[in-house]
Scaffold this motif. Sequence first.
Motif, short mmCIF file in Angstrom:
data_model
loop_
_atom_site.label_atom_id
_atom_site.label_comp_id
_atom_site.label_asym_id
_atom_site.label_seq_id
_atom_site.Cartn_x
_atom_site.Cartn_y
_atom_site.Cartn_z
N THR A 40 39.30 -9.09 60.33
CA THR A 40 39.78 -8.62 61.63
C THR A 40 39.75 -7.09 61.70
N LEU A 41 40.25 -6.45 60.63
CA LEU A 41 40.22 -4.99 60.57
C LEU A 41 38.79 -4.48 60.57
N ALA A 42 37.91 -5.16 59.84
CA ALA A 42 36.50 -4.75 59.78
C ALA A 42 35.86 -4.82 61.17
N GLU A 43 36.12 -5.90 61.92
CA GLU A 43 35.57 -6.03 63.27
C GLU A 43 36.13 -4.96 64.19
N ASP A 44 37.42 -4.63 64.03
CA ASP A 44 38.03 -3.57 64.85
C ASP A 44 37.37 -2.23 64.58
N LEU A 45 37.07 -1.95 63.32
CA LEU A 45 36.41 -0.70 62.96
C LEU A 45 35.01 -0.64 63.57
N ARG A 46 34.26 -1.74 63.47
CA ARG A 46 32.92 -1.77 64.05
C ARG A 46 32.98 -1.58 65.57
N ALA A 47 33.94 -2.24 66.21
CA ALA A 47 34.08 -2.11 67.66
C ALA A 47 34.42 -0.68 68.05
N ALA A 48 35.25 -0.02 67.24
CA ALA A 48 35.64 1.37 67.53
C ALA A 48 34.43 2.30 67.40
N VAL A 49 33.58 2.05 66.41
CA VAL A 49 32.37 2.86 66.24
C VAL A 49 31.43 2.67 67.42
N ASP A 50 31.24 1.41 67.83
CA ASP A 50 30.37 1.14 68.98
C ASP A 50 30.90 1.82 70.24
N LYS A 51 32.21 1.77 70.44
CA LYS A 51 32.81 2.38 71.63
C LYS A 51 32.64 3.90 71.60
N ALA A 52 32.82 4.50 70.41
CA ALA A 52 32.67 5.95 70.28
C ALA A 52 31.23 6.38 70.55
N ARG A 53 30.27 5.59 70.05
CA ARG A 53 28.86 5.91 70.28
C ARG A 53 28.51 5.82 71.77
N GLU A 54 28.99 4.76 72.43
CA GLU A 54 28.71 4.59 73.86
C GLU A 54 29.32 5.72 74.68
N LYS A 55 30.54 6.10 74.32
CA LYS A 55 31.22 7.19 75.05
C LYS A 55 30.47 8.50 74.87
N ALA A 56 29.99 8.75 73.65
CA ALA A 56 29.26 10.00 73.38
C ALA A 56 27.95 10.02 74.16
N ALA A 57 27.28 8.85 74.24
CA ALA A 57 26.00 8.80 74.96
C ALA A 57 26.20 8.97 76.45
N SER A 58 27.23 8.29 77.02
CA SER A 58 27.45 8.36 78.47
C SER A 58 28.04 9.68 78.90
N GLY A 59 28.75 10.35 78.00
CA GLY A 59 29.40 11.61 78.36
C GLY A 59 28.53 12.82 78.14
N GLN A 60 27.31 12.61 77.66
CA GLN A 60 26.42 13.72 77.37
C GLN A 60 25.68 14.15 78.63
N THR A 61 26.07 15.27 79.22
CA THR A 61 25.50 15.72 80.48
C THR A 61 24.46 16.80 80.31
N VAL A 62 24.42 17.44 79.15
CA VAL A 62 23.42 18.45 78.88
C VAL A 62 22.73 18.12 77.58
N ALA A 63 21.50 18.56 77.44
CA ALA A 63 20.73 18.29 76.22
C ALA A 63 21.36 19.01 75.03
N VAL A 64 21.46 18.28 73.92
CA VAL A 64 21.98 18.89 72.70
C VAL A 64 20.85 19.63 72.00
N PRO A 65 21.01 20.94 71.73
CA PRO A 65 19.93 21.68 71.09
C PRO A 65 19.73 21.23 69.65
N PHE A 66 18.49 21.04 69.26
CA PHE A 66 18.18 20.68 67.90
C PHE A 66 17.87 21.95 67.11
N ALA A 67 18.22 21.93 65.84
CA ALA A 67 17.96 23.09 64.99
C ALA A 67 16.51 23.09 64.54
N SER A 68 15.80 24.19 64.76
CA SER A 68 14.42 24.31 64.32
C SER A 68 14.36 24.58 62.82
#
Length: 334
Positions: A40-68
């Motif tokens: 149960t704890l393992a599934e909660d951790l996986r769900a939290a990671v998925d939620k954090a990734r989705e939030k980061a993707a949807s909240g990204q309004t400007v391009a993130v600069p990549f290091a050359s």
Amino acid sequence: MSNAKQILAMLQSKADGDDEHFYSIALQVAAAEARQGRRTLAEDLRAAVDKAREKAASGQTVAVPFASPRGDLADLIEMRPPRFDLESVVMNASLRARLDDVVLQQHKRDWLREHGKTPSRRVLFVGPPGSGKTMSAEALAGELRLPLFVIRLESLITRFMGETAAKLKLVFDETARHRGVYLFDEFDAVGGNRGATNDVAEMRRVLNSFLQFMEEPNSTDSVIIGATNYPDLLDPALLRRFDLVMEFCPPTDEEIRTIIKFNLRPMKFPNLKWKSILASAQGLSQSEIARATEDAVKSAILAERKNVTSDDLLRRLNDRREMREAFRPSAVNK
């Protein structure tokens, strides 16, 4: 890895701004909890990671600069922020499905590693010039939200013994440090058949080094793409090193229509003579068709028209065909 070391690694990755590494460690913790029976704890951790990734993707309004790349790598690798994703590329359904599978495996790479598997990341693109290989590599990078790193073969390959292999090691070390999509364009220059009559000992050593580096594990799961117009020149041993070989073919009639319509925007194009246009475009590459269409649009703009005619397109497609004929060996030798 102990809990204390995992917490330290997560804090370090957060300080470095490496969110993917942060999530990767969190999923390792989830896997450890699952092995201990705390599912149960393992599934909660996986769900939290998925939620954090989705939030980061949807909240990204400007391009993130990549290091050359810096230092010695600056001359070996050119960093290109991707301008589009796979939806922007015209390709057949089979090719798209295989690229989508690479994307899925890369997105779920932590889950695969929990089960002792690694995602597909070594891909060979083969096909004629202008068939969309380089564009597809850039689109794959865009789909994965990763930078595209293009290997500069003119800087990589030298005439000094051992230097090319040493530079090649620098490139592969970089793939293990910085996650990205690494493109070896004109790959036959590195992966040429070791039995070729015009081969030299130094290039055999370079290929052997490349084969060795391809076998080494890569914790970042960077995607390595080789692209070549001449697959018959490649050493057969390379086939075993690549996870996938994808063939890019000349566009079909439906794909030609899509390419032309896409590149005609925002111009109007009523009542086009598609039968004549498709016949004229046969045998041309995606790149040639796209450039011919762009030239037709320019003609309409300069003529102060709001629409492109069939004659505009047919003339420009014929121009591209004549350019191709000019480069045929028989024409050059006259």
